[in-house]
Enzyme design. Structure first.
Site, PDB file in Angstrom:
ATOM      1  N   SER A 167       4.387   2.694   0.505  1.00  0.00           N
ATOM      2  CA  SER A 167       4.717   2.385  -0.881  1.00  0.00           C
ATOM      3  C   SER A 167       3.479   2.589  -1.741  1.00  0.00           C
ATOM      4  CB  SER A 167       5.196   0.934  -1.003  1.00  0.00           C
ATOM      5  OG  SER A 167       4.134   0.034  -0.671  1.00  0.00           O
ATOM      6  N   LYS A 168       3.606   2.341  -3.031  1.00  0.00           N
ATOM      7  CA  LYS A 168       2.466   2.552  -3.927  1.00  0.00           C
ATOM      8  C   LYS A 168       1.281   1.678  -3.553  1.00  0.00           C
ATOM      9  CE  LYS A 168       4.211   4.698  -8.078  1.00  0.00           C
ATOM     10  NZ  LYS A 168       4.113   4.733  -9.550  1.00  0.00           N
ATOM     11  N   ARG A 169       1.575   0.482  -3.046  1.00  0.00           N
ATOM     12  CA  ARG A 169       0.457  -0.397  -2.696  1.00  0.00           C
ATOM     13  C   ARG A 169      -0.324   0.141  -1.497  1.00  0.00           C
ATOM     14  NH1 ARG A 169       1.609  -4.034   1.555  1.00  0.00           N
ATOM     15  NH2 ARG A 169       3.781  -3.940   2.276  1.00  0.00           N
TER      16      ARG A 169
END
Length: 472
Positions: free
Chosen positions: A243-245
């Site tokens: 994911s973006k994290r």
């Protein structure tokens, strides 16, 4: 056989890190075998495709320098070709019209699910010898379905996953053209790969289930299917879906974060592929060594700290001439004109040991190219005081009289001044740094003053003395 590979993104989003790795693997395999690599925009999903996403794909690929060996290719420019092939298949009996309405299909699936069967098209409009088809209903625009074989298996010898077998009985008759006549993704891919002579399809393993259908269509067209290699997905460092994290960002965001394109490629190539214990590769080495024998079928894990480490290593060893254009780009993003200061390559040589990103390098180097907008508050409080001002005032007089403004001459002058005053070098160099750079961290002070230049250095020393006096 000339190897031809392709990267075929759908412009429904930006070029993300997983897509960039797939593009890289395709590029490297083609180049290793002296072949060709092409970029094809699969934009048949008109509702979700955007020009902004198309532009971002081209921008990302250009930044990574993964150049296509062919002119730009868009599926939407090939509709006439798809219709031609569909017409040939209808005439040959390998495709047929299906007049099922949406309501009929929904009811069909609901009944199958109630019987705990796999929902699928039941072939009611599939022509067979001796079979009577339903009457053609009024007002229904038919779709075109591929007449998939009913028996046997499709055996895929995947270059990464090994042998995978699919029963044809599990594959229903795929729609290859919608009711409005537009062709569907799986069909367009087949025709494109056939027409473009694609020998190796390298793509994410989310496409594995599409492969037997595409192979069957190719065989129906009398074409030889390409070899397939399905690359495993990328997970976050914690094993969760990326994911973006974790770092699931667009390629252009990595540029904005301060990555060098070659460093990002170097990190991506190691996500699932290895060559012994080697961590750092030039592009030439990647091309020379890349193969599928050492690509893992297991998911790779994305580690942002490792990516930063690779970027820093690359900044430390790369030719400054290669880094300079990206450094220029980051300085301009800060509103700094790189022409208003020292040679970028010289600054890179002095800054790269202490900067793991080009953003950090640009931030720490803008004082070379733009006037100071103030001093670091903590550093100024510690070094720009009465003692510091006295040092700077005396140094200004010494440096103004210096006949040669070279790093060597400045080194001798600053060290000689400190020794003559009985001061540790830090008592001299730190006030100098804050006065000239706005902060107490910079390259070696002799290099800093040399790159800053005589005029700018003397002006900043005088400004720092005035600053101290204004505070007293």
């Amino acid at each position: 056989m000339t190897v031809v590979t392709r990267f075929a993104p759908s412009p429904t989003g930006y070029l993300h890190i997983g897509g960039a790795r797939t593009a890289l693997f395709s590029y490297l395999y083609a180049k290793r075998h002296g072949g060709k690599f092409l970029l094809r925009i699969e934009d048949t999903d008109r509702e979700r495709s955007t020009q902004e996403a198309v532009d971002a794909i081209f921008e990302g690929m250009a930044w990574l320098n993964l150049k296509s060996d062919f002119a730009e290719i868009y599926q939407t420019q090939r509709f006439d070709r798809y219709k031609e092939v569909i017409g040939q298949m209808l005439a040959a009996g390998s495709a047929y019209y299906c007049y099922c309405s949406k309501e009929e299909l929904d009811a069909m699936r609901a009944e199958q699910m109630a019987r705990k069967e796999k929902p699928r098209y039941d072939g009611r409009w599939r022509p067979e010898p001796g079979k009577t088809l339903p009457p053609i209903p009024d007002g229904v625009q038919p779709v075109v379905r591929f007449k998939n074989p009913l028996e046997g298996q499709v055996v895929l010898n995947d270059l990464i996953k090994g042998e995978i077998a699919f029963d044809n009985a599990e594959l229903d008759d795929l729609i290859i053209a919608r009711g409005d006549g537009t062709p569907t993704y799986n069909f367009c891919v087949v025709v494109d790969d056939w027409d473009m002579g694609i020998t190796h399809v390298i793509r994410g393993d989310d496409h594995v289930n599409n492969t037997p259908r595409q192979i069957n269509i190719l065989k129906a067209l009398g074409a030889t299917p390409p070899a397939y290699a399905h690359v495993s997905m990328i997970l976050g460092a914690d094993g969760a879906k990326l994911s973006k994290r974790h770092g699931a960002l667009s390629v252009t965001e990595y540029r904005a974060m301060g990555f060098m394109p070659e460093a990002l490629l170097n990190y991506l190539v190691r996500l699932g592929w290895s060559h012994g214990d080697q961590e750092l590769f030039t592009r030439e080495e990647m091309i020379e060594k890349f193969d599928f024998d050492h690509v893992s079928a297991s998911p790779a894990r994305f580690d942002m700290e490792k990516a930063w480490w690779v970027n820093h290593q690359y900044l430390k060893i790369a030719d400054p001439a290669i880094v300079a254009p990206e450094f220029d780009w980051h300085l301009r993003r800060l509103g700094v004109d790189p022409a208003n200061g020292p040679d970028l390559k010289r600054v890179i040589e002095q800054q790269r040991e202490r900067c793991r990103s080009l953003v950090e390098m640009a931030e720490k180097s803008k004082f070379f190219y733009a006037e100071l907008d103030g001093y670091n508050e903590k550093d100024a409080a510690k070094h720009l005081n009465a003692d510091g001002a006295a040092v700077l005032e005396a140094l200004a007089a010494l440096l103004e009289a210096l006949p040669d403004w070279t790093a060597e001459a400045l080194h001798v002058a600053v060290n000689g001044f400190a020794e003559g005053r009985g001061l540790g070098l830090g008592k001299v160099a730190q006030p100098l740094r804050v006065a000239c750079c706005g902060m107490a961290v910079s390259p070696p002070i002799d290099q800093t003053l040399f790159l800053l230049g005589r005029e700018r250095t003397l002006a900043r020393l005088k400004a720092a003395v005035s600053y101290v006096r204004s505070k007293s």
